[in-house]
Write an enzyme that holds these catalytic residues in place. Structure first.
Site, mmCIF file in Angstrom:
data_model
loop_
_atom_site.group_PDB
_atom_site.id
_atom_site.type_symbol
_atom_site.label_atom_id
_atom_site.label_comp_id
_atom_site.label_asym_id
_atom_site.label_seq_id
_atom_site.Cartn_x
_atom_site.Cartn_y
_atom_site.Cartn_z
ATOM 1 N N TYR A 96 8.318 0.570 1.091
ATOM 2 C CA TYR A 96 7.129 -0.050 1.707
ATOM 3 C C TYR A 96 6.706 -1.291 0.935
ATOM 4 C CZ TYR A 96 2.166 -1.005 2.378
ATOM 5 O OH TYR A 96 0.962 -1.646 2.575
ATOM 6 N N LYS A 111 6.750 -5.252 2.022
ATOM 7 C CA LYS A 111 5.537 -6.086 2.052
ATOM 8 C C LYS A 111 5.716 -7.306 1.153
ATOM 9 C CE LYS A 111 2.068 -5.542 3.855
ATOM 10 N NZ LYS A 111 1.601 -5.938 5.210
ATOM 11 N N LEU A 151 -4.206 9.787 1.859
ATOM 12 C CA LEU A 151 -4.878 10.769 0.998
ATOM 13 C C LEU A 151 -6.242 11.241 1.545
ATOM 14 C CD1 LEU A 151 -4.791 12.194 -1.934
ATOM 15 C CD2 LEU A 151 -6.401 10.411 -2.538
ATOM 16 N N THR A 166 -0.857 -6.246 0.117
ATOM 17 C CA THR A 166 -1.307 -5.077 -0.629
ATOM 18 C C THR A 166 -1.149 -5.252 -2.136
ATOM 19 O OG1 THR A 166 -0.689 -2.773 -1.107
ATOM 20 C CG2 THR A 166 1.005 -4.123 -0.106
ATOM 21 N N ASP A 167 -1.999 -4.574 -2.898
ATOM 22 C CA ASP A 167 -1.857 -4.588 -4.366
ATOM 23 C C ASP A 167 -0.545 -3.933 -4.811
ATOM 24 O OD1 ASP A 167 -2.501 -1.910 -3.843
ATOM 25 O OD2 ASP A 167 -4.251 -1.840 -5.157
ATOM 26 N N GLU A 168 0.079 -3.154 -3.899
ATOM 27 C CA GLU A 168 1.308 -2.440 -4.298
ATOM 28 C C GLU A 168 2.457 -3.386 -4.604
ATOM 29 O OE1 GLU A 168 2.487 1.102 -2.437
ATOM 30 O OE2 GLU A 168 0.447 1.730 -1.962
HETATM 31 P P1 NAD Z 1 -1.971 1.375 10.025
HETATM 32 O O1 NAD Z 1 -0.684 2.071 9.748
HETATM 33 O O2 NAD Z 1 -3.190 2.172 10.278
HETATM 34 O O3 NAD Z 1 -1.790 0.399 11.285
HETATM 35 C C1 NAD Z 1 -0.676 -0.415 11.456
HETATM 36 C C2 NAD Z 1 -0.734 -0.963 12.884
HETATM 37 O O4 NAD Z 1 0.398 -1.840 13.065
HETATM 38 C C3 NAD Z 1 -0.626 0.122 13.955
HETATM 39 O O5 NAD Z 1 -1.578 -0.118 14.968
HETATM 40 C C4 NAD Z 1 0.792 -0.035 14.491
HETATM 41 O O6 NAD Z 1 0.935 0.354 15.842
HETATM 42 C C5 NAD Z 1 1.019 -1.526 14.311
HETATM 43 N N1 NAD Z 1 2.444 -1.873 14.204
HETATM 44 C C6 NAD Z 1 3.384 -1.286 13.415
HETATM 45 N N2 NAD Z 1 4.584 -1.870 13.623
HETATM 46 C C7 NAD Z 1 4.385 -2.855 14.536
HETATM 47 C C8 NAD Z 1 5.241 -3.807 15.137
HETATM 48 N N3 NAD Z 1 6.538 -3.868 14.847
HETATM 49 N N4 NAD Z 1 4.712 -4.676 16.030
HETATM 50 C C9 NAD Z 1 3.378 -4.623 16.351
HETATM 51 N N5 NAD Z 1 2.533 -3.723 15.814
HETATM 52 C C10 NAD Z 1 3.033 -2.855 14.916
HETATM 53 O O7 NAD Z 1 -2.163 0.357 8.817
HETATM 54 P P2 NAD Z 1 -3.447 -0.099 8.010
HETATM 55 O O8 NAD Z 1 -3.715 0.873 6.944
HETATM 56 O O9 NAD Z 1 -4.508 -0.454 8.972
HETATM 57 O O10 NAD Z 1 -2.883 -1.416 7.313
HETATM 58 C C11 NAD Z 1 -2.992 -2.683 7.952
HETATM 59 C C12 NAD Z 1 -2.389 -3.739 7.060
HETATM 60 O O11 NAD Z 1 -3.077 -3.754 5.805
HETATM 61 C C13 NAD Z 1 -0.906 -3.516 6.700
HETATM 62 O O12 NAD Z 1 -0.272 -4.762 6.689
HETATM 63 C C14 NAD Z 1 -0.944 -2.904 5.309
HETATM 64 O O13 NAD Z 1 0.222 -3.211 4.603
HETATM 65 C C15 NAD Z 1 -2.154 -3.601 4.739
HETATM 66 N N6 NAD Z 1 -2.867 -2.868 3.668
HETATM 67 C C16 NAD Z 1 -3.348 -1.611 3.905
HETATM 68 C C17 NAD Z 1 -4.084 -0.967 2.920
HETATM 69 C C18 NAD Z 1 -4.654 0.420 3.121
HETATM 70 O O14 NAD Z 1 -5.174 0.989 2.172
HETATM 71 N N7 NAD Z 1 -4.603 0.989 4.306
HETATM 72 C C19 NAD Z 1 -4.308 -1.608 1.688
HETATM 73 C C20 NAD Z 1 -3.765 -2.874 1.479
HETATM 74 C C21 NAD Z 1 -3.070 -3.501 2.498
HETATM 75 O O1 DAU Z 2 -2.794 0.217 -2.554
HETATM 76 C C1 DAU Z 2 -2.798 -0.211 -1.221
HETATM 77 C C2 DAU Z 2 -1.960 0.746 -0.412
HETATM 78 O O2 DAU Z 2 -2.723 1.944 -0.306
HETATM 79 C C3 DAU Z 2 -1.593 0.233 0.968
HETATM 80 O O3 DAU Z 2 -0.781 -0.899 0.829
HETATM 81 C C4 DAU Z 2 -0.851 1.318 1.766
HETATM 82 O O4 DAU Z 2 -0.602 0.876 3.085
HETATM 83 C C5 DAU Z 2 -1.723 2.559 1.812
HETATM 84 O O5 DAU Z 2 -1.011 3.599 2.450
HETATM 85 C C6 DAU Z 2 -2.107 2.981 0.399
HETATM 86 O O6 DAU Z 2 -0.930 3.430 -0.332
HETATM 87 P P1 DAU Z 2 -1.001 4.703 -1.294
HETATM 88 O O7 DAU Z 2 0.348 5.244 -1.489
HETATM 89 O O8 DAU Z 2 -1.826 4.409 -2.501
HETATM 90 O O9 DAU Z 2 -1.898 5.646 -0.347
HETATM 91 P P2 DAU Z 2 -1.826 7.220 -0.019
HETATM 92 O O10 DAU Z 2 -3.071 7.550 0.714
HETATM 93 O O11 DAU Z 2 -0.524 7.608 0.572
HETATM 94 O O12 DAU Z 2 -1.904 7.845 -1.485
HETATM 95 C C7 DAU Z 2 -2.983 7.604 -2.354
HETATM 96 C C8 DAU Z 2 -2.697 8.351 -3.636
HETATM 97 O O13 DAU Z 2 -2.757 9.753 -3.381
HETATM 98 C C9 DAU Z 2 -1.320 8.090 -4.200
HETATM 99 O O14 DAU Z 2 -1.369 8.093 -5.619
HETATM 100 C C10 DAU Z 2 -0.491 9.279 -3.719
HETATM 101 C C11 DAU Z 2 -1.505 10.395 -3.683
HETATM 102 N N1 DAU Z 2 -1.292 11.413 -2.636
HETATM 103 C C12 DAU Z 2 -1.128 10.998 -1.352
HETATM 104 C C13 DAU Z 2 -0.898 11.902 -0.345
HETATM 105 C C14 DAU Z 2 -0.717 11.448 1.086
HETATM 106 C C15 DAU Z 2 -1.256 12.763 -2.957
HETATM 107 O O15 DAU Z 2 -1.434 13.140 -4.141
HETATM 108 N N2 DAU Z 2 -1.028 13.671 -1.962
HETATM 109 C C16 DAU Z 2 -0.844 13.293 -0.670
HETATM 110 O O16 DAU Z 2 -0.618 14.180 0.192
#
Ligand code: NAD
Ligand code: DAU
Length: 333
Positions: free
Chosen positions: A148, A152, A188, A124-126
């Site tokens: 988190y 990562k 979000l 992730t970019d985080e």
């Molecule tokens: P998500 O939370 O929707 O899904 C995570 C999945 O992992 C779920 O199916 C969960 O059951 C499984 N899981 C969790 N713990 C586990 C374990 N111990 N063993 C096996 N399975 C397990 O997540 P997502 O948003 O689809 O993210 C997927 C990947 O991409 C993550 O590694 C996350 O860090 C990365 N990522 C997500 C975003 C985003 O915006 N969603 C952005 C950048 C990177």
């Molecule tokens: O940047 C990549 C990341 O994006 C991934 O690595 C994470 O897995 C994914 O959850 C996401 O993280 P964020 O914290 O950016 O996502 P979230 O949707 O939780 O929040 C997006 C933005 O919105 C953040 O600035 C927080 C804000 N927010 C979020 C929620 C849930 C609110 O203002 N209110 C809310 O209720």
């Protein structure tokens, strides 16, 4: 590539990737390995259930025996499995360390022993932390803010160390905020769309002016597939959407699309250590021929339409356990 192990394949990006992979590679088999935590959902994969090239294993990536068994006849691995929600990592950090660090370590050890030909660590970019101006390139120092992103970063660094020390043929993809169908309604966009459908408040943190870079999930799947095929081993690749928006702007666009009033916006106390802005330089993956293909307004309209149509998917997820989480997370804000 013959058979890919897709860990976390029942989650949001993982399930979109499974669909994408089965279509892109007509001869490749896909094994989904997922613990099915609150965020994992077999309904995300119901449309590939009867595909003979798809198989599901329910297990934990931090447990050595099932990991080795499932990986044994695969030649590629893509690791999506993680605890992923920043807010939950502030409430309950322990699971993040177990899955995102120890789980990644367990996969790397198995990949090393079994001689896996290609491993993509999804990150992730985080991990770079916040940037007020400019954008991070892949060599920037890691400066995570939350449990988190720190977990990562731990997984990423272990992966890169396994490439250097043991020659495991892996690469790391760091992508920006994904959005699209099948995203669990705590993040979000799906939280705000589903709350708005119920005319419930949209809790915007702080001043709502934090910036995220939005990437449509299918575009991320295309990037990850390309990296599996053609990414250079030992490298890190940033994958951004080239679409920086303030949260309040995203929120207004959602409300406009849904014909709902801005009075639903409720400013609430900020997230602790809330990163102000994320931004990535993505020349490295662009040099492989990838770019984000979906304009934000088009991707958002498709996403909103999907949630409107798929109440059968999201309504059961807002169950009593979710309501309890919601009270803990938002009750005192
Ligand atoms: P998500 O939370 O929707 O899904 C995570 C999945 O992992 C779920 O199916 C969960 O059951 C499984 N899981 C969790 N713990 C586990 C374990 N111990 N063993 C096996 N399975 C397990 O997540 P997502 O948003 O689809 O993210 C997927 C990947 O991409 C993550 O590694 C996350 O860090 C990365 N990522 C997500 C975003 C985003 O915006 N969603 C952005 C950048 C990177
Ligand atoms: O940047 C990549 C990341 O994006 C991934 O690595 C994470 O897995 C994914 O959850 C996401 O993280 P964020 O914290 O950016 O996502 P979230 O949707 O939780 O929040 C997006 C933005 O919105 C953040 O600035 C927080 C804000 N927010 C979020 C929620 C849930 C609110 O203002 N209110 C809310 O209720």
């Amino acid at each position: 590539m013959r058979k890919i192990l897709v860990t976390g394949g029942a989650g949001f990006i993982g399930s979109n990737f499974v669909r994408y992979a089965l279509e892109r590679w007509p001869d490749v088999e896909v094994v989904v390995f997922d613990k099915l935590t609150y965020a994992g959902n077999l309904a995300n994969l119901s449309d590939v259930d009867d595909n003979p090239r798809y198989r599901f294993v329910q297990a934990d990536i931090a447990e050595e025996a099932p990991v080795r068994e499932a990986m044994a006849d695969c030649d590629a691995v893509i690791n999506f499995a993680a605890e992923t929600h920043v807010d939950r990592s502030i409430l309950f950090p322990r699971e993040f360390v177990f899955t995102d660090v120890v789980g990644t370590f367990t996969l790397l050890e198995a990949a090393r022993d079994l001689g896996i030909a290609r491993f993509v660590q999804v990150s992730t970019d985080e991990v770079y932390g916040s940037v007020e101006e400019g954008a991070f390139e892949e060599g920037a120092p890691l400066n995570p803010s939350s449990p988190y992103s720190a977990s990562k970063a731990g997984g990423d660094l272990l992966a890169l160390a396994y490439a250097k020390t043991f020659g495991v043929p892996l690469l790391v993809a760091r992508s920006s905020n994904n959005y699209g169908p099948y995203q669990y309604p705590e993040k979000l966009i799906p939280l705000f769309v589903t709350n708005a459908l119920d005319d419930q408040p949209l809790p915007l943190y702080g001043d709502g002016r934090q910036v995220r870079d939005w990437l449509y999930v299918e575009d991320n799947c295309a990037a990850l597939a390309l990296l599996l095929e053609a990414g250079e081993v030992g490298e890190v690749y940033n994958v951004g959407g080239d679409c920086e928006l303030e949260n309040v702007d995203v929120t207004r666009r959602i409300l406009r699309l849904m014909g709902k009033p801005e009075s639903l916006i409720q400013y609430v106390a900020d997230r602790p250590a809330h990163d102000r802005r994320y931004a990535l330089q993505c020349e490295r993956i662009r040099a492989l021929g990838w770019e984000p293909a979906t304009p934000f307004d088009e991707g958002l309209a498709k996403t909103v339409a999907w949630y409107v149509e798929r109440e059968d998917w999201w309504r059961p997820l807002k169950d009593p356990a979710f309501q309890e989480y919601y009270r803990q997370q938002y009750g005192e804000r």
